[in-house]
Design an enzyme around this catalytic site. Sequence first.
Site, PDB file in Angstrom:
ATOM      1  CG  ASP A 251      -2.226   0.732   0.986  1.00 40.44           C
ATOM      2  OD1 ASP A 251      -2.540   1.038  -0.175  1.00 40.44           O
ATOM      3  OD2 ASP A 251      -2.932   1.013   1.974  1.00 40.44           O
ATOM      4  CG  ASP A 298      -5.112  -0.713  -4.454  1.00 47.12           C
ATOM      5  OD1 ASP A 298      -5.932  -1.032  -5.336  1.00 47.12           O
ATOM      6  OD2 ASP A 298      -5.438  -0.144  -3.401  1.00 47.12           O
ATOM      7  CG  HIS A 351     -10.807   2.106  -9.617  1.00 50.30           C
ATOM      8  ND1 HIS A 351     -11.497   3.280  -9.717  1.00 50.30           N
ATOM      9  CD2 HIS A 351      -9.775   2.349  -8.774  1.00 50.30           C
ATOM     10  CE1 HIS A 351     -10.922   4.204  -8.948  1.00 50.30           C
ATOM     11  NE2 HIS A 351      -9.869   3.656  -8.358  1.00 50.30           N
ATOM     12  CG  ASN A 391     -12.069   2.084  -5.848  1.00 47.64           C
ATOM     13  OD1 ASN A 391     -12.843   2.893  -6.348  1.00 47.64           O
ATOM     14  ND2 ASN A 391     -10.928   2.448  -5.257  1.00 47.64           N
ATOM     15  CD1 TRP A 490      -7.955   6.242  -1.913  1.00 53.75           C
ATOM     16  CD2 TRP A 490      -8.216   4.891  -0.144  1.00 53.75           C
ATOM     17  NE1 TRP A 490      -7.003   6.584  -0.981  1.00 53.75           N
ATOM     18  CE2 TRP A 490      -7.145   5.772   0.120  1.00 53.75           C
ATOM     19  CE3 TRP A 490      -8.568   3.960   0.843  1.00 53.75           C
ATOM     20  CZ2 TRP A 490      -6.422   5.745   1.322  1.00 53.75           C
ATOM     21  CZ3 TRP A 490      -7.855   3.930   2.027  1.00 53.75           C
ATOM     22  CH2 TRP A 490      -6.798   4.818   2.267  1.00 53.75           C
ATOM     23  CD  GLU A 521     -13.949  -8.052   6.534  1.00 56.25           C
ATOM     24  OE1 GLU A 521     -14.411  -9.154   6.885  1.00 56.25           O
ATOM     25  OE2 GLU A 521     -12.865  -7.928   5.937  1.00 56.25           O
ATOM     26  CG  ASP A 523     -12.370   0.887   2.463  1.00 55.45           C
ATOM     27  OD1 ASP A 523     -12.265  -0.296   2.106  1.00 55.45           O
ATOM     28  OD2 ASP A 523     -13.319   1.620   2.095  1.00 55.45           O
TER      29      ASP A 523
HETATM   30  C1  BGC Z   1      -7.293  -4.649   5.018  1.00 60.00           C
HETATM   31  C2  BGC Z   1      -7.175  -6.127   5.275  1.00 60.00           C
HETATM   32  C3  BGC Z   1      -8.539  -6.781   5.172  1.00 60.00           C
HETATM   33  C4  BGC Z   1      -9.205  -6.419   3.887  1.00 60.00           C
HETATM   34  C5  BGC Z   1     -10.593  -6.976   3.761  1.00 60.00           C
HETATM   35  C6  BGC Z   1      -8.003  -4.381   3.747  1.00 60.00           C
HETATM   36  O1  BGC Z   1      -8.225  -3.015   3.606  1.00 60.00           O
HETATM   37  O2  BGC Z   1      -6.033  -4.062   5.023  1.00 60.00           O
HETATM   38  O3  BGC Z   1      -6.651  -6.328   6.545  1.00 60.00           O
HETATM   39  O4  BGC Z   1      -8.404  -8.162   5.276  1.00 60.00           O
HETATM   40  O5  BGC Z   1      -9.260  -5.020   3.728  1.00 60.00           O
HETATM   41  O6  BGC Z   1     -11.495  -6.319   4.572  1.00 60.00           O
END
Ligand code: BGC
Length: 585
Positions: A251, A298, A351, A391, A490, A521, A523
């Site tokens: 990243d 990415d 993307h 994204n 993003w 989850e 970002d």
């Molecule tokens: C995180 C990961 C995670 C993934 C899925 C990423 O942004 O860095 O730790 O597993 O997203 O949620």
Amino acid sequence: MSTIPRAADPRARTRRGLAVASALVLGTSLAVATPTAANAATGCEVDYQVNDWGSGFTASVEITNLGDAVNGWTLGWEYGGNQQITNIWNGSHTQSGQTVEVTDGGHNASIATDGTVSFGFNASYSGSNDAPTEFTLNGVVCEGSVDPGPDPDPDPDPDPDPDGRVDNPYVGADVYNNPIWAENARSEPGGDAIADQPTGVWMDRIGAIEGNDSPTTGDMGLRDHLDEAVEQAGGDPFVFQVVIYNLPGRDCAALASNGELGPDEIDRYKNEYIDPIAEILADPAYADLRIVTTIEIDSLPNLVTNVSPRETATPECDEMLANGNYVEGVGYALSELGAIDNVYNYIDAGHHGWIGWEDNLSASAEIFAEAANTAGATPEDVHGFIANTANYSALREENFAIGETIAGTPVRQSDWVSWNQYVDELTFAQGLREMMISDHGFDPNLGMLIDTSRNGWGGPDRPTGPGPETDVNAYVDGGRYDRRFNTGNWCNQSGAGLGERPTTAPEPGIDAYVWMKPPGESDGSSEPIDNDEGKGFDRMCDPTYEGNPRNNDNMSGALPDAPIAGHWFSAQFQELLANAHPPVQ
Ligand code: BGC
């Protein structure tokens, strides 16, 4: 067990004939008939095609062997100008002045009678760029011009893949529902409606392979997930989606998903991460699963857009370009995982709102091809590419199109489109696919995935038709589904919704719409939060941040109160549900 709406595979099966490539393509095709001499008969046809942009070109070269089978080949030619090969794939080359010799890349050394092999390269030049007038194969001249004739294999679909892979792994298969994610989704009001959907299993740290109790992978290691997948499959064709995400210096243009490996820790990446994963995936217990890998989100596009001398450069991406460890790591992952017959590798391709511009796209395609020819990888290790992973770019923008002109100004010149050649993910994914096949020698059956987990942009603010035609900006802004301030945003985008549910073979060239990012989850955290995952705090996740060159100095558009990347973010999940498009019933 998940249910995925299935459609017949409508993928266009026609081989994209080199002879029908775009107007920019110049071609020549030379042949000599097979001699009938008693000793080894020789004969060859060479199809040399270039995509020329004035100071450089990409060449795709196909050799057809019209003589006896050969094992090991060298193709020679002379240039008439100052063409200089800069990098090559599926072969190696020597060039001395105008004299070029290309030797097979090992994996493509043998050519059966009437068989073909291909290679490609990039070259620079100034002045003229005429195609060579003569080629030699192992020293024997291919001469005389012939009509390329009909496509020898107009329908490659029924051709068995030598490794036993199917063309589209999603066809006729159910897809793994991750119990860790399903439990989180189910614990949310309204979450039951989507909790049985398939999502990606992210191997985001070395510890995730064994299971490390992290919020994103829980206590299930890779083997636990695979065992569970075998159970869910019940003996039927079944796809298991795993995300490979742990490159050294991960990243590099952001901080939110920095990882555990330092920029130079390529050996740890190989030995402690890829090798153990490969060993587990190769276990015969999992041989009946179709294992879809998403390779390193990415990473490669960062080496194009976020490096010097661009204004968007970061020192970290400059370092990863200079030390070569992204390219090396991706190549290694492709080759090690691609060696397993039931693994289907899909390279992450950013993307449209990132690499959709011509210059970014052709440079990204080159670096994808480079990675696919590094560390033992070949393009045959690449089943396809995935667009829009984690994204928010809209799948289809239906209320405006690149070709339109509004009040005298082309849509392409609107502030939102800003000269991009694509306005949405579907056209981008299809365009990139064509480019990888025609310019970089990838398999004509290459398949694309599009992550539609969070690009729905429904809810009350979704435009119901085009904007006013008073001026081009009013038109595009009034009609666009993507409500971000800028496509460079993003992180935990406010207003986003779930996109298309995972779907098999929805459009030509697209293997599936997938939910690779598990919706809900995060970002990245909206404020600094201490953690032991290597993750940093990126201001792009802070709703008060006013931006940087990478989002054209716009507000971040992020939701407040977010936990660190990968951790459950209930408020975001709720918003994704509420703004889903198509809506969640
Ligand atoms: C995180 C990961 C995670 C993934 C899925 C990423 O942004 O860095 O730790 O597993 O997203 O949620």
